[in-house]
Design a protein around this motif. Sequence first.
Motif, PDB file in Angstrom:
ATOM      1  N   UNK A 150       0.863  -1.183   0.000  1.00 44.68           N
ATOM      2  CA  UNK A 150       0.000   0.000   0.000  1.00 44.68           C
ATOM      3  C   UNK A 150       0.901   1.235   0.000  1.00 44.68           C
ATOM      4  N   UNK A 151       0.730   2.065  -1.000  1.00 44.71           N
ATOM      5  CA  UNK A 151       1.579   3.242  -1.155  1.00 44.71           C
ATOM      6  C   UNK A 151       0.712   4.477  -1.421  1.00 44.71           C
ATOM      7  N   UNK A 152       1.005   5.575  -0.731  1.00 42.55           N
ATOM      8  CA  UNK A 152       0.256   6.806  -0.981  1.00 42.55           C
ATOM      9  C   UNK A 152       0.667   7.398  -2.323  1.00 42.55           C
ATOM     10  N   UNK A 153      -0.353   7.701  -3.143  1.00 43.38           N
ATOM     11  CA  UNK A 153      -0.075   8.275  -4.462  1.00 43.38           C
ATOM     12  C   UNK A 153      -1.121   9.349  -4.766  1.00 43.38           C
ATOM     13  N   UNK A 154      -0.781  10.224  -5.689  1.00 45.70           N
ATOM     14  CA  UNK A 154      -1.718  11.253  -6.138  1.00 45.70           C
ATOM     15  C   UNK A 154      -2.667  10.642  -7.165  1.00 45.70           C
ATOM     16  N   UNK A 155      -3.956  10.732  -6.910  1.00 45.07           N
ATOM     17  CA  UNK A 155      -4.960  10.203  -7.828  1.00 45.07           C
ATOM     18  C   UNK A 155      -6.031  11.273  -8.040  1.00 45.07           C
TER      19      UNK A 155
END
Length: 430
Positions: A376-381
């Motif tokens: 699980x990785x935080x990304x800009x969506x």
Amino acid sequence: MSIEIHVPTLGESVSDATIARWIKKAGDAVAADEPIVELETDKVTLEVPSPVAGKLGEIIAAEGETVEVGALLARVEEGAAGAKPAPKQQAPKQEVPKQEVPKSAPAKAADDTPAPVVAAASASAAIDNSDLSPAVRRLVDEHKLNPANIVATGVGGRLTKADVLAAINKPQAALAQSVMATANAPTPARATPRAVDAAREERVRMSKLRQVIAARLKAAQNSAAMLTTFNEVNMSSLMKLRADYKDAFEAAHEVRLGFMGVFVQAAIQALREFPAVNAEIDGTDIIYKNYYNIGVAVGTPQGLVVPVIKDAGEMSLADTERAISDFGLRARDGKIAPDDMAGGTFTISNGGVYGSMMSTPILNPPQSGILGMHKIEKRAVVIDDQIVICPMMYLALSYDHRIIDGREAVSFLARIKEMAEDPRRLLMGV
């Protein structure tokens, strides 16, 4: 009274095992139900206990030997007292007079035989061969070495296989270096590694479990028309659900709430809607399975094992989490039984626990599908035309294209995505 110890039933489709190591030696006292020998099969490692208290008598099968189910392993003398090991007699220490070497002493000739490896002061005491691991003891016996003369670098001063190999190869390495120093011609090319490299290598026979893993995975690549499709999941809702209810869930069910249990339940719902993913090919027939035995891949020091949650479709989320937790603990302790890994219809593998961002999992024959979870990785969506930061996870579904069409595979994975992003769907069954 002499009691015979035989190879127990090893599980479905397992007919033989290899003697990994004898935990007890002939003459040792054993208690009832105390493990005396460790067997390794193509699926799992298991310990065979003594049925009675007594003394281990004759050992029939040696370490490394392959034995079939029902074969005689050893005999235990019931009620007999175990023999106490005789005290070790150490060779008398010889005083070696110190010799002063003049500063002008000539250098040692290049062709002198190198001195044997001498143990450091902390390891100068004789090492009991019974304390050595089977691999180390076998090397020591084969090369007729004295363990006391080998520098031990293991934890607590224990002798490791690398230590023995270094001692075996050090004279040859020193001699090779001496010859090269005095020779003008370059060393001819060889197919084998240099002696100095060989001393730093370790050759270990593949375990039976690792051999079968290798064969099965390669067979899956060779026989199945394997293809992988990907999707990504916004884990925000699932992580919030877990944060809100993990304490209450653990208090009520005495088990932690994880993500794997939710994905098992989501996979079952998706398998009901796309039965081909839960099916298998048998010759020219397709076998559709109206039950859901979900394998959960677990990494162990011995290799990858896939214990199976039987009839997972009949379980609640709490029951699923209990089964996963139990498998994890038993896998860590090497207590997974062969029957625990039989009968799977679909597998889930979570490479994310090791930091994997994306992978293409290999099928577990004869199954037709395997789901891969990742880190699980935080990304800009983009959500509702707004750029936001969300915890995202890639999902991968590898499937056998001979039985599963692309439409079914993509739809199956999209269905899991829907349920993971809105866990209320699992409760409502929609």
